[in-house]
Design a protein around this motif. Structure first.
Motif, PDB file in Angstrom:
ATOM      1  N   GLU A 630       0.833  -1.209   0.000  1.00 33.67           N
ATOM      2  CA  GLU A 630       0.000   0.000   0.000  1.00 33.67           C
ATOM      3  C   GLU A 630       0.865   1.255   0.000  1.00 33.67           C
ATOM      4  O   GLU A 630       0.566   2.228  -0.690  1.00 33.67           O
ATOM      5  CB  GLU A 630      -0.930  -0.013   1.212  1.00 33.67           C
ATOM      6  CG  GLU A 630      -1.927  -1.168   1.193  1.00 33.67           C
ATOM      7  CD  GLU A 630      -2.807  -1.149   2.426  1.00 33.67           C
ATOM      8  OE1 GLU A 630      -2.571  -0.269   3.289  1.00 33.67           O
ATOM      9  OE2 GLU A 630      -3.711  -2.007   2.523  1.00 33.67           O
ATOM     10  N   LEU A 631       1.953   1.221   0.763  1.00 32.56           N
ATOM     11  CA  LEU A 631       2.844   2.395   0.788  1.00 32.56           C
ATOM     12  C   LEU A 631       3.616   2.533  -0.515  1.00 32.56           C
ATOM     13  O   LEU A 631       3.868   3.638  -0.988  1.00 32.56           O
ATOM     14  CB  LEU A 631       3.816   2.282   1.970  1.00 32.56           C
ATOM     15  CG  LEU A 631       3.175   2.333   3.364  1.00 32.56           C
ATOM     16  CD1 LEU A 631       4.240   2.213   4.433  1.00 32.56           C
ATOM     17  CD2 LEU A 631       2.386   3.625   3.552  1.00 32.56           C
ATOM     18  N   LEU A 632       4.022   1.406  -1.096  1.00 34.30           N
ATOM     19  CA  LEU A 632       4.756   1.474  -2.359  1.00 34.30           C
ATOM     20  C   LEU A 632       3.862   1.966  -3.496  1.00 34.30           C
ATOM     21  O   LEU A 632       4.348   2.593  -4.444  1.00 34.30           O
ATOM     22  CB  LEU A 632       5.326   0.095  -2.704  1.00 34.30           C
ATOM     23  CG  LEU A 632       6.410  -0.442  -1.757  1.00 34.30           C
ATOM     24  CD1 LEU A 632       6.830  -1.839  -2.180  1.00 34.30           C
ATOM     25  CD2 LEU A 632       7.615   0.487  -1.737  1.00 34.30           C
ATOM     26  N   VAL A 672      -0.229  14.379   3.737  1.00 31.21           N
ATOM     27  CA  VAL A 672       0.571  14.599   4.948  1.00 31.21           C
ATOM     28  C   VAL A 672       0.590  13.335   5.799  1.00 31.21           C
ATOM     29  O   VAL A 672       1.638  12.893   6.279  1.00 31.21           O
ATOM     30  CB  VAL A 672       0.019  15.808   5.740  1.00 31.21           C
ATOM     31  CG1 VAL A 672       0.810  15.998   7.037  1.00 31.21           C
ATOM     32  CG2 VAL A 672       0.103  17.073   4.895  1.00 31.21           C
ATOM     33  N   GLU A 673      -0.589  12.742   5.981  1.00 30.20           N
ATOM     34  CA  GLU A 673      -0.631  11.495   6.742  1.00 30.20           C
ATOM     35  C   GLU A 673       0.113  10.366   6.029  1.00 30.20           C
ATOM     36  O   GLU A 673       0.759   9.526   6.672  1.00 30.20           O
ATOM     37  CB  GLU A 673      -2.077  11.082   6.992  1.00 30.20           C
ATOM     38  CG  GLU A 673      -2.817  12.020   7.937  1.00 30.20           C
ATOM     39  CD  GLU A 673      -4.218  11.523   8.231  1.00 30.20           C
ATOM     40  OE1 GLU A 673      -4.566  10.438   7.691  1.00 30.20           O
ATOM     41  OE2 GLU A 673      -4.951  12.192   8.978  1.00 30.20           O
ATOM     42  N   TYR A 674       0.049  10.354   4.701  1.00 33.01           N
ATOM     43  CA  TYR A 674       0.821   9.346   3.954  1.00 33.01           C
ATOM     44  C   TYR A 674       2.320   9.546   4.159  1.00 33.01           C
ATOM     45  O   TYR A 674       3.078   8.579   4.358  1.00 33.01           O
ATOM     46  CB  TYR A 674       0.461   9.416   2.475  1.00 33.01           C
ATOM     47  CG  TYR A 674       1.358   8.559   1.611  1.00 33.01           C
ATOM     48  CD1 TYR A 674       1.179   7.172   1.560  1.00 33.01           C
ATOM     49  CD2 TYR A 674       2.372   9.123   0.851  1.00 33.01           C
ATOM     50  CE1 TYR A 674       1.994   6.384   0.787  1.00 33.01           C
ATOM     51  CE2 TYR A 674       3.201   8.336   0.070  1.00 33.01           C
ATOM     52  CZ  TYR A 674       3.006   6.958   0.036  1.00 33.01           C
ATOM     53  OH  TYR A 674       3.831   6.179  -0.721  1.00 33.01           O
ATOM     54  N   GLY A 675       2.737  10.818   4.139  1.00 32.31           N
ATOM     55  CA  GLY A 675       4.152  11.086   4.382  1.00 32.31           C
ATOM     56  C   GLY A 675       4.566  10.671   5.787  1.00 32.31           C
ATOM     57  O   GLY A 675       5.679  10.160   5.998  1.00 32.31           O
ATOM     58  N   HIS A 676       3.669  10.884   6.760  1.00 29.81           N
ATOM     59  CA  HIS A 676       3.994  10.478   8.123  1.00 29.81           C
ATOM     60  C   HIS A 676       4.114   8.949   8.217  1.00 29.81           C
ATOM     61  O   HIS A 676       5.009   8.414   8.878  1.00 29.81           O
ATOM     62  CB  HIS A 676       2.913  11.000   9.071  1.00 29.81           C
ATOM     63  CG  HIS A 676       3.175  10.652  10.511  1.00 29.81           C
ATOM     64  ND1 HIS A 676       4.222  11.214  11.235  1.00 29.81           N
ATOM     65  CD2 HIS A 676       2.534   9.796  11.344  1.00 29.81           C
ATOM     66  CE1 HIS A 676       4.205  10.713  12.453  1.00 29.81           C
ATOM     67  NE2 HIS A 676       3.192   9.846  12.552  1.00 29.81           N
ATOM     68  N   PHE A 679       7.387   7.906   6.745  1.00 26.75           N
ATOM     69  CA  PHE A 679       8.486   8.200   7.664  1.00 26.75           C
ATOM     70  C   PHE A 679       8.586   7.129   8.758  1.00 26.75           C
ATOM     71  O   PHE A 679       9.679   6.627   9.064  1.00 26.75           O
ATOM     72  CB  PHE A 679       8.276   9.589   8.277  1.00 26.75           C
ATOM     73  CG  PHE A 679       9.289   9.918   9.333  1.00 26.75           C
ATOM     74  CD1 PHE A 679      10.584  10.299   8.998  1.00 26.75           C
ATOM     75  CD2 PHE A 679       8.940   9.845  10.688  1.00 26.75           C
ATOM     76  CE1 PHE A 679      11.512  10.599   9.988  1.00 26.75           C
ATOM     77  CE2 PHE A 679       9.864  10.139  11.669  1.00 26.75           C
ATOM     78  CZ  PHE A 679      11.160  10.519  11.320  1.00 26.75           C
ATOM     79  N   ILE A 680       7.441   6.802   9.342  1.00 23.54           N
ATOM     80  CA  ILE A 680       7.442   5.770  10.394  1.00 23.54           C
ATOM     81  C   ILE A 680       7.900   4.421   9.834  1.00 23.54           C
ATOM     82  O   ILE A 680       8.683   3.693  10.456  1.00 23.54           O
ATOM     83  CB  ILE A 680       6.040   5.653  11.030  1.00 23.54           C
ATOM     84  CG1 ILE A 680       5.637   6.975  11.704  1.00 23.54           C
ATOM     85  CG2 ILE A 680       5.999   4.507  12.032  1.00 23.54           C
ATOM     86  CD1 ILE A 680       6.549   7.414  12.815  1.00 23.54           C
ATOM     87  N   GLU A 681       7.417   4.103   8.637  1.00 22.08           N
ATOM     88  CA  GLU A 681       7.777   2.810   8.024  1.00 22.08           C
ATOM     89  C   GLU A 681       9.270   2.754   7.745  1.00 22.08           C
ATOM     90  O   GLU A 681       9.934   1.736   7.997  1.00 22.08           O
ATOM     91  CB  GLU A 681       6.967   2.610   6.743  1.00 22.08           C
ATOM     92  CG  GLU A 681       7.163   1.257   6.085  1.00 22.08           C
ATOM     93  CD  GLU A 681       6.463   0.134   6.804  1.00 22.08           C
ATOM     94  OE1 GLU A 681       6.832  -1.031   6.588  1.00 22.08           O
ATOM     95  OE2 GLU A 681       5.554   0.435   7.607  1.00 22.08           O
ATOM     96  N   LEU A 682       9.827   3.830   7.206  1.00 21.07           N
ATOM     97  CA  LEU A 682      11.254   3.832   6.913  1.00 21.07           C
ATOM     98  C   LEU A 682      12.083   3.790   8.190  1.00 21.07           C
ATOM     99  O   LEU A 682      13.158   3.161   8.228  1.00 21.07           O
ATOM    100  CB  LEU A 682      11.611   5.081   6.094  1.00 21.07           C
ATOM    101  CG  LEU A 682      11.059   5.121   4.662  1.00 21.07           C
ATOM    102  CD1 LEU A 682      11.426   6.445   4.004  1.00 21.07           C
ATOM    103  CD2 LEU A 682      11.589   3.959   3.850  1.00 21.07           C
TER     104      LEU A 682
END
Length: 851
Positions: A630-632, A672-676, A679-682
């Motif tokens: 989902e993130l990719l 913004v939430e996707y970017g957050h 960040f957490i995932e990375l």
């Protein structure tokens, strides 16, 4: 296909039938739904019923009451009975349709797993699961009371599920499922008894057990075919040491045997519900020839009275009124046998409530059954007879009979990977050898206890049938009806030859045939390369309009194994469920279990099974720490209205400010939430990336070390390459010198030489093995007959009265001994002549090469 989970069930013991919807027994005719057939002694001498039963079956010791734990239902393939099997090998599987239980032999534990099975509705959609066949945990382990001392290769369950046959290559035992000696939790010790211990050798040398099978019309009778060309029918309720009926098969008259494979039996199959087929036994020999024994009826078994009356009426209508004396003679013999075996035919009873008729012990004293065959094949185009087709190579390895509508289909499996499918062109009729007496074993009241006879084939059968068919071309229906009662063997109509395209092996492929319980036009063939489904579309009497449609072959399971000489299945059962489908359950030699669902006439998707691979857990790659898909894939873009609606708004207006605030909120939620989240995932992915980098660095160092070692060995490799090139040059010079030899210019073999060479190859592959088997069987039989009797009487040794020794003499006559010795001498002379011919041929070939 989506399958649902069955509703929650109340706890029940694992060995009791589950309360959920189960698979019932497949539809069977009324003649097969009956209680076990009593022994002939019980039917003839009622006063000895209690004594015979008590002596043959001792009362088991009482066992403590078991405490049952709630059953847990798991997929059959995940059952511990298959997951914990460590030893390779097999022993077969059996299915109890009445109790919905699966019996699987465990070679490591030397016992049989009894697993309760339920089948859920695969059409309803709930929970999205793909499991339809489930097994109860825990299961029971049925253990023999004594060590068998041999490896079990096949198990078979009788019709009422009370007795389990444990067959090996040289031994047979019967395990009584309901007669428990002791219990220890889920392990049950059951009473076990050997079968024919005086006939079968104890040293695993000599007579081999080729096939064992329960009779379809009796729960206490089973047939045994051995390598000494004898078919025996045993009665479980009477005597396990001496057979109830014994047929010595002699397919070729003495002195006329040309091929040793023509006297070596391979397999047999019982007939089904079709006129005289229900009283027939079909026997296959190694060269592919098929013979028939008719009539063969277990003493005391039940048959449908309606079917018996139909046969009786048919004989009286078309047989006795014929003008042909041969037809009348055969009809009189058939009527006498029917009236003696089923005496209810002579009683004109007004009671129509009796649906079954019990077979009485009977055999003609002055006549023996004739071994009908070999069944010749007739071409459909010109209606001419032909012998065994030369298109099938190797030797026959499997055989099965199937009754499809009005047709009787015979399927023969060959070691070359071919399936030969034939159908009976005429009806089976009984046939006796006039003047060949039958040996009877009777009790003190003159009632028959057992019979034995020598079954010879009629060499004039094929020629007489050919002349009769040629003379009856274009005749009326009456003459064609009379042909059924002429006493000739029925011809075979070739339907098709199916080539499975298996890899060629030196020892030939091992093939096994299984029938479908619901669709009679369909059968399955198991071999080393997998499991194939064959469906018949053309049948001469049932589907004559499909004459141009060949059988369809569909792979059900593929293994990718190139070695097809050894089978990969140790057990296979076809289960008919309550929803009109068939569940195929197979157990491999490695202990794995698979389930394939067959829906009517639909062809399933073939499964791929790698029998050489490791467990799934060992080869499955780890996916821990990977970034989610989902993130990719990125954020979902927001749905924006058309630009024309936004142009009418001004930033200073209330509507414009509200709309601008709304879109700011939407972009914040989507980006913004996707970017957050990224960040957490990375940040959490940092440890995984670090571990991967360290692993790659270690692998890089290992590759560098390998490169350094290769560079160090580079000089040695160069020297080896130079030496190999010099050897290559030397070999080329030797080849050039060999071309100058006289043998290099020899001519290729002629057509006659090639045919002679193929005959020699066939003799080395098939005939020598069959000859050795025949010599070993005859030697074992001669040793058994020449050994002096230890008990002195028939009751002490379990031998029949006709085999009891006389005073001061052995129990084998001099004529029998001389005949057996002369047979062995002829076999020895034949073997010596063949060896001399082979030596002469080798000498001649060497002389030709030297010229």
């Amino acid at each position: 296909m989506t399958r649902i989970t069955a509703p929650e069930l109340s706890p029940s013991p694992p060995d009791s039938p589950p309360p959920a919807r189960r698979s019932p027994a497949p539809a069977t005719p009324p003649s097969r739904r009956r209680r076990p057939s009593p022994s002939p002694s019980l039917a003839l001498t009622p006063s000895s019923a209690s004594t015979s039963t008590t002596s043959s079956r001792p009362r088991p010791r009482p066992s403590p009451k078991r405490t049952y734990s709630p059953a847990q239902w798991v997929p059959v393939s995940s059952h511990p009975a298959f997951a914990l099997r460590g030893a390779l090998g097999g022993g077969g599987a059996a299915w109890d349709a009445a109790g919905s239980r699966l019996y699987v032999w465990d070679p490591s534990a030397r016992g049989a797993h009894r697993v309760s099975v339920r089948i859920r509705d695969a059409e309803a959609e709930r929970d999205g699961e793909e499991v339809a066949v489930e097994a109860a945990v825990p299961s029971e382990m049925l253990m023999p009371e004594t060590d068998l001392g041999y490896e079990v290769t096949h198990i078979s369950l009788n019709t009422d599920g009370s007795s389990l046959l444990l067959a090996g290559s040289h031994n047979i035992n019967v395990l009584y499922v309901h007669e428990r000696v002791s219990e220890d939790g889920d392990t049950i010790i059951c009473r076990t008894a050997p079968v024919a211990s005086q006939i079968l050798p104890t040293n695993n040398n000599g007579i081999k057990v080729l096939q064992t099978s329960w009779h379809p019309f009796s729960s206490s009778h089973f047939g045994v075919l051995t390598s000494d060309a004898v078919f025996r029918l045993f009665d479980l309720s009477f005597d396990l040491e001496q057979p109830e009926q014994e047929f010595y098969l002699q397919p070729i008259l003495p002195g006329r045997c040309q091929n040793a494979s023509s006297i070596c039996p391979v397999a047999f199959s019982y007939g089904s519900d079709h006129l005289w087929d229900r009283f027939s036994v079909f026997i296959l020999f190694s060269d592919g020839s098929i013979f028939v024994l008719c009539p063969v009826v277990p003493f005391g078994c039940d048959y449908s009275k309606k079917h018996i009356e139909e046969i009786y009426e048919d004989v009286n209508t078309f047989g006795l009124k014929s003008s042909n004396p041969n037809v009348v003679t055969n009809s009189h013999l058939a009527i006498a046998w029917l009236e003696a075996t089923f005496p209810e035919l002579l009683r004109q009873s007004a009671d129509s409530s009796t649906l079954m008729s019990r077979a009485r012990a009977y055999a003609p004293v002055d006549d023996s059954l004739s071994l009908q065959g070999p069944l010749c094949r007739v071409c459909e185009e010109n209606n001419e007879l032909e012998g065994k087709s030369s298109s099938c190579e190797g030797k026959a390895v499997g055989f099965v009979y199937s009754s499809v509508g009005k047709d009787s289909v015979l399927v023969t499996a060959w070691g070359s990977g071919q399936l030969q499918i034939d159908a009976l062109a005429d009806e089976i009729q009984p046939q006796w050898s006039i003047g060949v007496p039958t040996r009877l074993n009777v009790d003190s009241h003159g009632r028959i206890k057992s019979v034995a006879m020598i079954c010879d084939s009629n060499p004039q059968d094929s020629s007489a049938l050919r002349s009769h068919r040629s003379s009856s071309m274009g005749s009326n229906a009456k003459s064609n009806t009379e042909a059924v009662w002429m006493g000739h063997s029925p011809p075979l109509l070739r339907l098709s030859i199916v080539d499975l395209a298996l890899p060629k092996t030196s020892n030939g492929s091992s093939l096994s045939l299984f029938l479908d319980p619901l669709v009679p036009e369909r059968f399955y063939c198991a071999h080393g390369g997998g499991l194939d489904m064959v469906t018949l579309h053309f049948l001469p009497f049932s589907y004559p309009e499909m004459a141009s449609t060949p059988p369809s072959v569909h792979p059900v399971l593929t293994t990718g194994n190139s070695d097809t000489s050894s089978p990969f299945l140790s057990g296979f059962v076809a289960i008919a469920d309550a929803y009109g489908h068939v569940q195929l359950v197979g157990i491999t030699y490695t202990g794995e279990c698979f389930v394939v669902e067959m829906k009517g006439w639909k062809e399933p998707t073939p499964l791929q099974l790698d029998i050489c691979s490791k467990d799934i857990k060992d080869v499955e790659s780890s996916t821990t720490g990977m970034i989610s898909k989902e993130l990719l894939a990125g954020p979902d873009p927001p749905i924006l209205p058309s630009s024309t609606s936004l142009r009418s708004l001004t930033p200073d207006s209330i509507e414009g400010k509200s709309t601008l605030h709304h879109y700011i909120k939407v972009f914040h939620e989507h980006y913004v939430e996707y970017g957050h989240k990224v960040f957490i995932e990375l940040k959490e992915h940092e440890d995984y990336v670090k571990t991967e980098i360290e692993d790659k660095q270690k692998r890089l160092q290992a590759v560098k070390q390998s490169l350094l070692s290769i560079e160090a060995k580079d000089e040695e490799i160069n020297r080896r390459v130079e030496r190999a090139s010099k050897v290559y040059d030397l070999l080329e010079k030797r080849i050039e010198s060999f071309k100058m030899l006289p043998a290099a210019n020899k001519k290729p073999l002629s057509q006659a030489e090639l045919e002679f060479k193929s005959q020699l190859d066939r003799f080395a592959d098939v005939e020598l093995d069959a000859l050795r088997t025949s010599i070993a069987a005859l030697s074992t039989r001669m040793k058994r007959f020449t050994q002096p009797s230890l008990g002195g009487g028939a009751t002490g040794t379990g031998m029949a009265p006709w085999q009891a020794p006389k005073a001061g003499r052995g129990h084998v006559s001099e004529s029998q001994m001389s005949l057996m010795k002369s047979s062995l001498e002829r076999l020895s002379l034949l073997n010596e002549e063949n060896n001399q011919k082979l030596r002469a041929i080798e000498t001649e070939l060497k002389n030709k090469e030297q010229q």
